[in-house]
Scaffold this active site. Structure first.
Site, PDB file in Angstrom:
ATOM      1  N   ASP A   1       1.551  12.891   5.715  1.00  0.00           N
ATOM      2  CA  ASP A   1       1.920  11.488   5.492  1.00  0.00           C
ATOM      3  C   ASP A   1       2.627  10.975   6.738  1.00  0.00           C
ATOM      4  O   ASP A   1       3.604  11.566   7.194  1.00  0.00           O
ATOM      5  CB  ASP A   1       2.855  11.375   4.277  1.00  0.00           C
ATOM      6  CG  ASP A   1       2.931   9.967   3.727  1.00  0.00           C
ATOM      7  OD1 ASP A   1       3.066   9.013   4.531  1.00  0.00           O
ATOM      8  OD2 ASP A   1       2.864   9.815   2.494  1.00  0.00           O
TER       9      ASP A   1
ATOM     10  N   ASN B   1      -5.547  11.497  -0.952  1.00  0.00           N
ATOM     11  CA  ASN B   1      -4.789  10.520  -1.740  1.00  0.00           C
ATOM     12  C   ASN B   1      -4.328   9.322  -0.905  1.00  0.00           C
ATOM     13  O   ASN B   1      -4.113   8.234  -1.440  1.00  0.00           O
ATOM     14  CB  ASN B   1      -3.576  11.213  -2.361  1.00  0.00           C
ATOM     15  CG  ASN B   1      -2.585  10.241  -2.954  1.00  0.00           C
ATOM     16  OD1 ASN B   1      -2.826   9.660  -4.016  1.00  0.00           O
ATOM     17  ND2 ASN B   1      -1.461  10.030  -2.266  1.00  0.00           N
TER      18      ASN B   1
ATOM     19  N   TYR C   1     -10.268  -2.764  -0.461  1.00  0.00           N
ATOM     20  CA  TYR C   1      -9.748  -1.628  -1.228  1.00  0.00           C
ATOM     21  C   TYR C   1     -10.790  -1.128  -2.224  1.00  0.00           C
ATOM     22  O   TYR C   1     -11.052   0.082  -2.310  1.00  0.00           O
ATOM     23  CB  TYR C   1      -8.469  -2.059  -1.948  1.00  0.00           C
ATOM     24  CG  TYR C   1      -7.781  -0.958  -2.722  1.00  0.00           C
ATOM     25  CD1 TYR C   1      -7.051   0.025  -2.065  1.00  0.00           C
ATOM     26  CD2 TYR C   1      -7.850  -0.914  -4.109  1.00  0.00           C
ATOM     27  CE1 TYR C   1      -6.407   1.030  -2.778  1.00  0.00           C
ATOM     28  CE2 TYR C   1      -7.216   0.088  -4.832  1.00  0.00           C
ATOM     29  CZ  TYR C   1      -6.498   1.056  -4.167  1.00  0.00           C
ATOM     30  OH  TYR C   1      -5.862   2.050  -4.880  1.00  0.00           O
TER      31      TYR C   1
ATOM     32  N   LYS D   1     -12.777   2.511  -2.189  1.00  0.00           N
ATOM     33  CA  LYS D   1     -12.667   3.447  -3.306  1.00  0.00           C
ATOM     34  C   LYS D   1     -14.023   3.707  -3.959  1.00  0.00           C
ATOM     35  O   LYS D   1     -14.301   4.829  -4.407  1.00  0.00           O
ATOM     36  CB  LYS D   1     -11.668   2.907  -4.334  1.00  0.00           C
ATOM     37  CG  LYS D   1     -10.221   2.889  -3.825  1.00  0.00           C
ATOM     38  CD  LYS D   1      -9.726   4.282  -3.485  1.00  0.00           C
ATOM     39  CE  LYS D   1      -8.243   4.316  -3.154  1.00  0.00           C
ATOM     40  NZ  LYS D   1      -7.756   5.679  -2.873  1.00  0.00           N
TER      41      LYS D   1
ATOM     42  N   THR E   1       3.192   3.227  -8.880  1.00  0.00           N
ATOM     43  CA  THR E   1       3.043   3.521  -7.450  1.00  0.00           C
ATOM     44  C   THR E   1       3.446   2.273  -6.664  1.00  0.00           C
ATOM     45  O   THR E   1       3.746   1.214  -7.235  1.00  0.00           O
ATOM     46  CB  THR E   1       1.582   3.858  -7.095  1.00  0.00           C
ATOM     47  OG1 THR E   1       0.767   2.690  -7.285  1.00  0.00           O
ATOM     48  CG2 THR E   1       1.050   4.986  -7.964  1.00  0.00           C
TER      49      THR E   1
END
Length: 315
Positions: A38, A97, A173, A177, A207
């Site tokens: 990350d 992720n 987005y 995905k 999130t």
């Protein structure tokens, strides 16, 4: 007590916060060594903070290390895999992720934002799978994967219901995905003979993505309130299960998790067929009319993912 994943090594991208962190913690709790990958960027992909990954790795203990570069380039993805091999002797689990979000209606979106989202959310996952799967296949040939009935690798891609249903203002987005699910299917097929599984998980949990939802109506406000109740540990539980030895027969699947609810999604397949007249006796106009008459009662509606899952979660 020995964990399910003792002796295994994992890479989790976007593991510094939220769902990624919960997944890293869950894998580590089952004995896996985890690289917390990350770069600490904002949800829009701006900036960076190495301490985000470093703090998580420190909290996980001496079987975890941090990787603080963005994986959105082939060279960096290979560096990450090389680090796993050097540190842990190989790589057994990859969880893609990491994601960024730059929302705008299609008629207002800056193409540079589109490119950034596709690069970070889709291309980066391919780069990592490309580098890691080559190592996983070689490990299998050398016998690393056969230990205690555990096969040669696990890959889990975190997708989104936005890529399945669509959602207002999320062209980049949702496209990334949706593409990530396509990548999941092909990866599962390409690696099936090597006994490496690849699955996609659509999560519903609190999130940064749910935090920044700006409700446009009462229904969206209710959705956000419900979503913020759901802990990321439920997602981590499912991902860890997909990495377990007993999950070796699960591959190429699309699952969702919302609290204690786990969904198996159907995948696009033909549901109806229209046999048209020969081209010399049909026209676009008549074909359009035939399509409407034959298929209209089977058309997929325009429900967004926020509307489809706007019910009280089971937590």
């Amino acid at each position: 007590m020995t964990g399910l994943l003792e002796g295994r090594s994992a890479i989790v991208t976007g593991a510094g916060r939220g769902i990624g962190r919960a997944i890293a913690e869950s894998l580590a709790a089952q004995g896996a060594s985890v690289i917390v990958a990350d770069n600490g960027a904002s949800i829009a992909g701006d900036g960076g903070d190495p301490s985000v990954a470093q703090d998580v790795a420190k909290a996980l203990g001496n079987k975890s290390i941090a990787f603080t570069e963005s994986v959105a380039s082939p060279g960096t993805a290979k560096q990450l895999v090389d680090l796993a091999v050097k540190t842990y002797g190989g790589i057994d689990i990859v969880v893609n992720n990491a994601a960024i979000l730059r929302d705008a209606f299609v008629f207002r979106m800056d193409p540079a934002d589109w490119d950034a989202v596709i690069r970070n959310n889709l291309s980066a996952a391919f780069y990592l799978i490309n580098a890691a799967s080559a190592v996983m296949r070689e490990q299998g040939k050398k016998g690393r994967g056969g230990k205690d009935g555990y096969d040669w690798g696990r890959i889990v891609n975190i997708v989104s219901s936005a890529g399945l249903y669509g959602n207002l203002g999320q062209a980049a987005y949702a496209s990334a995905k949706a593409g990530l699910f396509g990548l999941t299917r092909v990866t599962a097929m390409d690696l099936q003979r090597a006994a490496i599984t690849c699955n996609a998980v659509a999560p519903f949990a609190k999130t940064r993505v749910t935090d920044i939802i700006q409700p446009a109506n009462e229904a969206q406000k209710t959705y956000k309130e419900r979503a913020l109740k759901i802990g990321a540990h439920h997602v981590a539980h499912l991902v860890t299960a997909l990495c377990a030895p007993d999950a070796k027969g699960i591959t190429g699947q699309l699952l969702g998790v919302r609290g204690r609810e786990v969904f198996l999604f159907g995948q696009p397949r033909p549901i109806a067929k229209l046999e048209t007249a020969k081209l010399e006796v049909t026209t676009p106009e008549t074909l359009a009319a035939d399509l409407t008459a034959k298929f209209s009662d089977k058309f997929t509606d325009m429900t967004t993912d926020l509307e489809a899952f706007n019910t009280e979660p089971l937590i």
